[in-house]
Design a protein around this motif. Structure first.
Motif, PDB file in Angstrom:
ATOM      1  N   THR A   1      40.636  35.046  64.249  1.00  0.00           N
ATOM      2  CA  THR A   1      40.140  33.695  64.533  1.00  0.00           C
ATOM      3  C   THR A   1      40.282  32.830  63.284  1.00  0.00           C
ATOM      4  N   LEU A   2      40.243  31.516  63.515  1.00  0.00           N
ATOM      5  CA  LEU A   2      40.291  30.593  62.385  1.00  0.00           C
ATOM      6  C   LEU A   2      39.109  30.847  61.453  1.00  0.00           C
ATOM      7  N   ALA A   3      37.961  31.176  62.016  1.00  0.00           N
ATOM      8  CA  ALA A   3      36.771  31.430  61.188  1.00  0.00           C
ATOM      9  C   ALA A   3      37.023  32.614  60.247  1.00  0.00           C
ATOM     10  N   ASP A   4      37.574  33.691  60.778  1.00  0.00           N
ATOM     11  CA  ASP A   4      37.857  34.852  59.925  1.00  0.00           C
ATOM     12  C   ASP A   4      38.963  34.531  58.919  1.00  0.00           C
ATOM     13  N   TYR A   5      39.925  33.728  59.340  1.00  0.00           N
ATOM     14  CA  TYR A   5      40.988  33.331  58.405  1.00  0.00           C
ATOM     15  C   TYR A   5      40.392  32.568  57.228  1.00  0.00           C
ATOM     16  N   LEU A   6      39.515  31.630  57.510  1.00  0.00           N
ATOM     17  CA  LEU A   6      38.912  30.831  56.438  1.00  0.00           C
ATOM     18  C   LEU A   6      38.084  31.714  55.503  1.00  0.00           C
ATOM     19  N   ARG A   7      37.326  32.618  56.073  1.00  0.00           N
ATOM     20  CA  ARG A   7      36.424  33.439  55.264  1.00  0.00           C
ATOM     21  C   ARG A   7      37.177  34.527  54.492  1.00  0.00           C
ATOM     22  N   GLU A   8      38.079  35.218  55.192  1.00  0.00           N
ATOM     23  CA  GLU A   8      38.656  36.420  54.576  1.00  0.00           C
ATOM     24  C   GLU A   8      39.977  36.165  53.878  1.00  0.00           C
ATOM     25  N   HIS A   9      40.757  35.219  54.363  1.00  0.00           N
ATOM     26  CA  HIS A   9      42.040  34.930  53.722  1.00  0.00           C
ATOM     27  C   HIS A   9      41.907  33.806  52.700  1.00  0.00           C
ATOM     28  N   CYS A  10      41.141  32.778  53.039  1.00  0.00           N
ATOM     29  CA  CYS A  10      40.994  31.643  52.132  1.00  0.00           C
ATOM     30  C   CYS A  10      39.760  31.807  51.233  1.00  0.00           C
ATOM     31  N   HIS A  11      38.939  32.806  51.499  1.00  0.00           N
ATOM     32  CA  HIS A  11      37.717  33.071  50.722  1.00  0.00           C
ATOM     33  C   HIS A  11      36.775  31.883  50.715  1.00  0.00           C
TER      34      HIS A  11
ATOM     35  N   ASP B   1      41.948  18.878  62.371  1.00  0.00           N
ATOM     36  CA  ASP B   1      42.548  17.536  62.503  1.00  0.00           C
ATOM     37  C   ASP B   1      41.467  16.497  62.790  1.00  0.00           C
ATOM     38  N   GLY B   2      40.343  16.636  62.114  1.00  0.00           N
ATOM     39  CA  GLY B   2      39.270  15.651  62.201  1.00  0.00           C
ATOM     40  C   GLY B   2      38.254  15.891  63.301  1.00  0.00           C
ATOM     41  N   ALA B   3      38.564  16.766  64.267  1.00  0.00           N
ATOM     42  CA  ALA B   3      37.649  16.998  65.390  1.00  0.00           C
ATOM     43  C   ALA B   3      36.802  18.229  65.121  1.00  0.00           C
ATOM     44  N   ALA B   4      35.489  18.107  65.365  1.00  0.00           N
ATOM     45  CA  ALA B   4      34.599  19.260  65.176  1.00  0.00           C
ATOM     46  C   ALA B   4      34.903  20.316  66.234  1.00  0.00           C
ATOM     47  N   VAL B   5      35.123  21.540  65.805  1.00  0.00           N
ATOM     48  CA  VAL B   5      35.421  22.642  66.737  1.00  0.00           C
ATOM     49  C   VAL B   5      34.705  23.897  66.254  1.00  0.00           C
ATOM     50  N   ARG B   6      34.556  24.840  67.171  1.00  0.00           N
ATOM     51  CA  ARG B   6      34.016  26.133  66.791  1.00  0.00           C
ATOM     52  C   ARG B   6      35.171  26.987  66.263  1.00  0.00           C
ATOM     53  N   ALA B   7      35.099  27.373  64.995  1.00  0.00           N
ATOM     54  CA  ALA B   7      36.217  28.101  64.386  1.00  0.00           C
ATOM     55  C   ALA B   7      36.345  29.514  64.936  1.00  0.00           C
ATOM     56  N   CYS B   8      35.306  30.020  65.625  1.00  0.00           N
ATOM     57  CA  CYS B   8      35.414  31.339  66.250  1.00  0.00           C
ATOM     58  C   CYS B   8      36.131  31.269  67.582  1.00  0.00           C
ATOM     59  N   LEU B   9      36.341  30.045  68.119  1.00  0.00           N
ATOM     60  CA  LEU B   9      37.030  29.892  69.400  1.00  0.00           C
ATOM     61  C   LEU B   9      38.421  29.284  69.217  1.00  0.00           C
ATOM     62  N   VAL B  10      38.902  29.293  67.984  1.00  0.00           N
ATOM     63  CA  VAL B  10      40.271  28.864  67.700  1.00  0.00           C
ATOM     64  C   VAL B  10      40.933  30.039  66.998  1.00  0.00           C
ATOM     65  N   LEU B  11      42.094  30.419  67.480  1.00  0.00           N
ATOM     66  CA  LEU B  11      42.839  31.459  66.774  1.00  0.00           C
ATOM     67  C   LEU B  11      43.505  30.831  65.560  1.00  0.00           C
ATOM     68  N   ALA B  12      43.602  31.590  64.487  1.00  0.00           N
ATOM     69  CA  ALA B  12      44.247  31.051  63.282  1.00  0.00           C
ATOM     70  C   ALA B  12      45.657  30.567  63.610  1.00  0.00           C
ATOM     71  N   VAL B  13      46.357  31.290  64.483  1.00  0.00           N
ATOM     72  CA  VAL B  13      47.723  30.872  64.825  1.00  0.00           C
ATOM     73  C   VAL B  13      47.743  29.520  65.548  1.00  0.00           C
ATOM     74  N   GLN B  14      46.657  29.196  66.242  1.00  0.00           N
ATOM     75  CA  GLN B  14      46.601  27.889  66.905  1.00  0.00           C
ATOM     76  C   GLN B  14      46.445  26.754  65.892  1.00  0.00           C
ATOM     77  N   ALA B  15      45.961  27.090  64.705  1.00  0.00           N
ATOM     78  CA  ALA B  15      45.747  26.061  63.678  1.00  0.00           C
ATOM     79  C   ALA B  15      46.988  25.851  62.816  1.00  0.00           C
ATOM     80  N   ASP B  16      48.073  26.554  63.130  1.00  0.00           N
ATOM     81  CA  ASP B  16      49.305  26.373  62.359  1.00  0.00           C
ATOM     82  C   ASP B  16      49.702  24.896  62.379  1.00  0.00           C
ATOM     83  N   GLY B  17      49.914  24.330  61.202  1.00  0.00           N
ATOM     84  CA  GLY B  17      50.324  22.934  61.104  1.00  0.00           C
ATOM     85  C   GLY B  17      49.169  21.951  61.084  1.00  0.00           C
ATOM     86  N   ALA B  18      47.942  22.454  61.178  1.00  0.00           N
ATOM     87  CA  ALA B  18      46.782  21.563  61.274  1.00  0.00           C
ATOM     88  C   ALA B  18      46.092  21.384  59.928  1.00  0.00           C
TER      89      ALA B  18
END
Lengths: 156, 291
Positions: A24-34, A55-72
């Motif tokens: 998930t994007l949340a795990d990517y932020l925590r574990e890859h980006c520290h 991209d400026g919109a509030a979202v739940r980072a546990c409901l977005v896959l990191a791959v979906q955030a590619d380019g964002a």
């Protein structure tokens, strides 16, 4: 499963990473980006602790896959202010006792930042609806309400 | 990482998405906004070998007014639906249903096509689509087809979509004239799934009679429901003579399998459902009469 390369901008910095699709994007932020300011409570979209701006919109980072955030462009709590230069919302949470244990606070602050940007002069009912996606298990909601009212006044 | 492993595909066109879905068969699932699918993956209630992300297909987004209808691309987010002045004017029920869906963070990601294809019986857009007789456009390797909403919802989380078929757009009729539109629901907290809810659209004829009406029900069966029998009994009646509570009770008469869980028994849900229909009826009638 094959890892996928993704590129994002996180708090203004370009980030490149290789991730499993199920990360998930949340795990990517925590574990890859520290960037551990993004907290994980329920990990299935109920509690709001992991809220970030995508991209400026509030979202739940546990409901977005990191791959979906590619380019964002991603903004986390770390991107909103610094310890010696708090954002107006952070300042208001501190001044009005908008946090107790602090676990839910990053999600609240990110949500409220987006909410006030789009609703600069909210009524109390609008504030409550705007806060409904975040849960504070200390139940310190009255302090949070005060903080949001104060932040709305301080950011004309 | 909580979901089981899967391969991820991000097609940039609908043709590519259809081909990927055909290739991977029932081991694949399309990912729209992910606000229901990702939790199900996290809880491992659902496991797929392949996810096909529709989020990078521009042709699935946007809305278009065509005479007496408005078409929304399946990938249009709830936030875009809710903030559209065009939708508010053309299909007021859609606009008014939107704030009931989850929270604004969910609405920023969730899509109308995803909500309808997911077919949760307590969800708002499926009930609105059913009541207003929306037409659901799909594509598969066999080509395009249009499914009337009345034939689309077949059970809880189950639809008429084939395994290799993708929902591409939803077309709603625009109700004109002296019409009123209202949604009411009871949930334990704002944004929770409704214990029961109702949508009402009604249109008055020149003599102040109910020319037509549509009553949608949510949270009251294994699919969204439409109270056609109750609609028939009030159509043609002078609006001033309609007893809203009676309409609510008549609407409950069609229900065969009202769910019961820790949020309420079936009997409780029927009482709540009747009250929601009555409230929505009164508000819709007020709007039709007085604007």
């Amino acid at each position: 499963m094959d890892e996928i390369e993704i590129e994002t901008r996180v708090n203004g910095l370009a980030r490149r990473g290789r991730v499993e699709p199920r990360l998930t994007l949340a795990d990517y932020l925590r574990e890859h980006c520290h960037l551990t300011g993004t907290h994980l409570g329920c990990e299935h979209g109920v509690c709001g602790a992991c809220t970030v701006l995508l991209d400026g919109a509030a979202v739940r980072a546990c409901l977005v896959l990191a791959v979906q955030a590619d380019g964002a462009e991603v903004t986390t709590i770390e991107g909103l202010g610094e310890p010696d230069a708090l954002s107006p919302v952070q300042e208001a949470f501190r001044d009005h006792h908008g946090l107790q244990c602090g676990f839910c606070t990053p999600g609240f602050v990110v949500s409220v930042t987006a909410f006030l940007r789009d609703n600069p002069d909210p009524s109390d009912d609008e504030i409550r609806a705007g806060l409904s996606g975040n849960i504070c298990r200390c139940t310190g909601y009255q302090g949070i309400m005060k903080a949001v009212r104060a932040a709305a006044r301080s950011t004309p | 990482m909580k979901p089981a492993p899967f391969a991820y595909h991000a097609p940039s066109s609908l043709d590519e998405a259809v081909a990927l879905l055909a290739e991977h068969g029932d081991g694949a699932k399309v990912l729209a906004g992910g606000q229901s699918l990702v939790p199900m993956l996290a809880l491992r209630l659902a496991v797929f070998d392949h996810l096909i992300d529709l989020g990078r297909i521009p042709e699935l987004r946007g809305l278009e007014r065509r005479g007496g209808t408005i078409r929304l691309g399946a990938g249009t987010t709830h936030a875009a639906v809710g903030s559209s002045a065009e939708v508010a004017e053309a299909v007021p029920l859609l606009s008014r249903a939107t704030p009931f869906i989850g929270h604004f963070q969910i609405r920023n990601r969730g899509t109308i096509g995803g909500a309808i294809a997911h077919a949760d019986p307590a969800a708002e857009y499926p009930a609105v689509a059913l009541a207003l007789e929306a037409e659901l456009e799909t594509v598969s390797p066999r080509g395009q087809r249009t499914i009337p909403a009345a034939d689309f919802f077949t059970g809880t989380w189950t639809t008429a979509l084939a395994d290799d078929e993708i929902l591409t757009g939803v077309t709603f009729p625009v109700w004109g004239g002296r019409s009123g539109h209202a949604i009411e629901e009871l949930a334990r907290r704002h944004g929770d799934f409704a214990v029961a809810g109702a949508t009402v659209a009604l249109e008055l004829d020149d003599d102040g009679r109910v020319g037509r009406c549509a009553i949608g029900l949510l949270g009251l069966g294994s699919t969204p429901e439409r109270a056609t029998a109750a609609e028939a009994t009030v159509t043609g009646t002078a609006i001033a003579d309609v007893d809203a509570q009676g309409v609510g009770e008549a609407a409950m008469a069609v229900l065969r399998s009202v769910p019961a869980d820790l949020h309420g028994s079936a009997d409780y849900r029927r009482r709540v459902g009747a009250a929601m229909v009555a409230r929505a009826w009164r508000r819709a009638a007020q709007e039709a009469l007085h604007g």
